[in-house]
Scaffold this motif. Structure first.
Motif, PDB file in Angstrom:
ATOM      1  N   THR A  35       0.828  -1.214   0.000  1.00 10.44           N
ATOM      2  CA  THR A  35       0.000   0.000   0.000  1.00 10.44           C
ATOM      3  C   THR A  35       0.855   1.253   0.000  1.00 10.44           C
ATOM      4  O   THR A  35       0.567   2.213  -0.726  1.00 10.44           O
ATOM      5  CB  THR A  35      -0.931   0.002   1.228  1.00 10.44           C
ATOM      6  OG1 THR A  35      -1.777  -1.160   1.191  1.00 10.44           O
ATOM      7  CG2 THR A  35      -1.798   1.249   1.256  1.00 10.44           C
ATOM      8  N   ARG A  38       2.344   1.766  -3.470  1.00  9.79           N
ATOM      9  CA  ARG A  38       1.327   2.183  -4.435  1.00  9.79           C
ATOM     10  C   ARG A  38       0.962   3.656  -4.259  1.00  9.79           C
ATOM     11  O   ARG A  38       0.785   4.384  -5.236  1.00  9.79           O
ATOM     12  CB  ARG A  38       0.085   1.315  -4.297  1.00  9.79           C
ATOM     13  CG  ARG A  38       0.262  -0.100  -4.825  1.00  9.79           C
ATOM     14  CD  ARG A  38      -0.993  -0.933  -4.617  1.00  9.79           C
ATOM     15  NE  ARG A  38      -0.822  -2.308  -5.047  1.00  9.79           N
ATOM     16  CZ  ARG A  38      -0.989  -2.739  -6.288  1.00  9.79           C
ATOM     17  NH1 ARG A  38      -1.361  -1.881  -7.241  1.00  9.79           N
ATOM     18  NH2 ARG A  38      -0.806  -4.003  -6.596  1.00  9.79           N
ATOM     19  N   ASN A  88      -7.165   1.069   2.591  1.00 10.60           N
ATOM     20  CA  ASN A  88      -7.088   0.483   1.243  1.00 10.60           C
ATOM     21  C   ASN A  88      -7.980   1.245   0.267  1.00 10.60           C
ATOM     22  O   ASN A  88      -7.626   1.436  -0.899  1.00 10.60           O
ATOM     23  CB  ASN A  88      -7.500  -0.997   1.277  1.00 10.60           C
ATOM     24  CG  ASN A  88      -6.367  -1.906   1.716  1.00 10.60           C
ATOM     25  OD1 ASN A  88      -5.200  -1.585   1.534  1.00 10.60           O
ATOM     26  ND2 ASN A  88      -6.714  -3.026   2.305  1.00 10.60           N
ATOM     27  N   SER A  91      -6.257   4.395  -0.628  1.00  5.88           N
ATOM     28  CA  SER A  91      -5.168   4.087  -1.557  1.00  5.88           C
ATOM     29  C   SER A  91      -5.685   3.936  -2.987  1.00  5.88           C
ATOM     30  O   SER A  91      -5.065   4.432  -3.935  1.00  5.88           O
ATOM     31  CB  SER A  91      -4.459   2.813  -1.100  1.00  5.88           C
ATOM     32  OG  SER A  91      -3.488   2.401  -2.043  1.00  5.88           O
ATOM     33  N   ARG A  92      -6.806   3.262  -3.147  1.00  3.71           N
ATOM     34  CA  ARG A  92      -7.370   3.086  -4.486  1.00  3.71           C
ATOM     35  C   ARG A  92      -7.816   4.422  -5.070  1.00  3.71           C
ATOM     36  O   ARG A  92      -7.646   4.674  -6.273  1.00  3.71           O
ATOM     37  CB  ARG A  92      -8.552   2.111  -4.427  1.00  3.71           C
ATOM     38  CG  ARG A  92      -8.157   0.692  -4.050  1.00  3.71           C
ATOM     39  CD  ARG A  92      -9.324  -0.259  -4.192  1.00  3.71           C
ATOM     40  NE  ARG A  92      -8.991  -1.591  -3.697  1.00  3.71           N
ATOM     41  CZ  ARG A  92      -9.281  -2.023  -2.481  1.00  3.71           C
ATOM     42  NH1 ARG A  92      -9.923  -1.233  -1.633  1.00  3.71           N
ATOM     43  NH2 ARG A  92      -8.944  -3.249  -2.107  1.00  3.71           N
ATOM     44  N   ARG A  93      -8.387   5.268  -4.240  1.00  2.00           N
ATOM     45  CA  ARG A  93      -8.830   6.586  -4.723  1.00  2.00           C
ATOM     46  C   ARG A  93      -7.634   7.475  -5.071  1.00  2.00           C
ATOM     47  O   ARG A  93      -7.700   8.291  -5.992  1.00  2.00           O
ATOM     48  CB  ARG A  93      -9.720   7.255  -3.675  1.00  2.00           C
ATOM     49  CG  ARG A  93     -11.026   6.501  -3.423  1.00  2.00           C
ATOM     50  CD  ARG A  93     -11.881   7.164  -2.379  1.00  2.00           C
ATOM     51  NE  ARG A  93     -12.387   8.461  -2.851  1.00  2.00           N
ATOM     52  CZ  ARG A  93     -13.151   9.267  -2.117  1.00  2.00           C
ATOM     53  NH1 ARG A  93     -13.488   8.909  -0.878  1.00  2.00           N
ATOM     54  NH2 ARG A  93     -13.569  10.417  -2.604  1.00  2.00           N
ATOM     55  N   SER A  95      -4.802   6.261  -6.255  1.00  2.18           N
ATOM     56  CA  SER A  95      -4.348   5.703  -7.537  1.00  2.18           C
ATOM     57  C   SER A  95      -5.217   6.176  -8.695  1.00  2.18           C
ATOM     58  O   SER A  95      -4.737   6.318  -9.824  1.00  2.18           O
ATOM     59  CB  SER A  95      -4.365   4.174  -7.476  1.00  2.18           C
ATOM     60  OG  SER A  95      -3.490   3.692  -6.467  1.00  2.18           O
TER      61      SER A  95
END
Length: 253
Positions: A35, A38, A88, A91-93, A95
């Motif tokens: 994480t 990323r 998480n 983290s996706r947002r 990315s």
């Protein structure tokens, strides 16, 4: 150049905060490192190097200018998979380009400062119900459901109390298991309970470090030998404390 260096430090702050929240909440070592890398890559820091252990995080970023390696200590560790899932999600947002560095830090700060969504009594009730259900799962009698329910709930409540009184895991877990053994013995000697062993087994299950054991094995399989061995040792000490408390009861009674 100075602005670039400052931006690198801001990226490191976001990554370290995300890693700290996840590690304190019971996430696996490989997940924390992945994480952090990323997040750093999403903000343009493609050469990042996190090193995570159960008690600390080292993190550095390579760039045009030399940067300082940062270290944070992890003292308190608990199980809060909701926070792991929230980080998480952040983290996706990140990315997906939905957050700037400042916005991501603020969102992570909110997650880190938020407490548990459940009260102490909800935790105790969940431990009590699960203790009774574990007793039935281990082929205990239904007449012992209520003794296991009471014993497991009070045992978990005593665990939290003793941990606040003396913040040493071994002491709190040993004391809680000792109290569980005494309560189970009381129920059996008074005739309320029937099978002492089944009541004790069901009541101590909420104290068993199942997630810690799973994470230790997962980290070892992923090649994180130091973290895996450290978590395994932690789980062993917890299991030893629980077993020692129950053994004391069986030795004297």
């Amino acid at each position: 150049m100075e602005m670039e260096k400052q931006e690198t430090y801001d990226i490191m702050a976001v990554c370290l905060l995300a890693g700290k929240i996840m590690l304190q909440s019971g996430a696996e070592t490989y997940r924390v490192e992945d994480t952090m890398m990323r997040i750093a890559s999403s903000f343009g820091a493609y050469q990042s190097h996190p090193y995570v252990t159960p008690t600390g995080i080292l993190f550095s970023v390579e760039g045009n200018e030399p940067t300082k390696t940062k270290l944070i200590r992890i003292v308190e560790r608990t199980t809060d998979l909701e926070k792991v899932a929230q980080v998480n999600g952040i983290s996706r947002r990140i990315s997906a380009g939905e957050f700037t560095i400042e916005e991501a830090y603020k969102e992570l700060k909110k997650i880190g400062e938020s407490g548990s969504p459940y009260s102490v009594w909800i935790h105790v009730l969940a431990a009590a119900v699960s203790s009774g259900c574990f007793l039935i799962m281990f082929q205990g009698e239904w007449r012992d459901f209520f003794p296991a329910f009471i014993t497991g709930g009070l045992g978990f409540l005593s665990l939290m109390y003793f941990h606040q009184l003396v913040p040493i895991k071994f002491f709190s877990e040993f004391s809680a298991s000792l109290l569980i053994g005494l309560q189970a013995l009381f129920f059996v000697t008074t005739g309320i309970g029937g099978e002492l062993d089944k009541i004790i087994i069901g009541s101590v299950m909420p104290l068993v470090p199942g997630l810690l054991i799973t994470n230790a094995v997962r980290d070892l399989m992923a090649g994180h030998l130091i973290s895996g061995l450290a978590k395994g040792a932690d789980a062993f000490l917890t299991a030893f404390a629980i077993g020692a408390g129950i053994a004391v009861i069986f030795s004297f009674f």
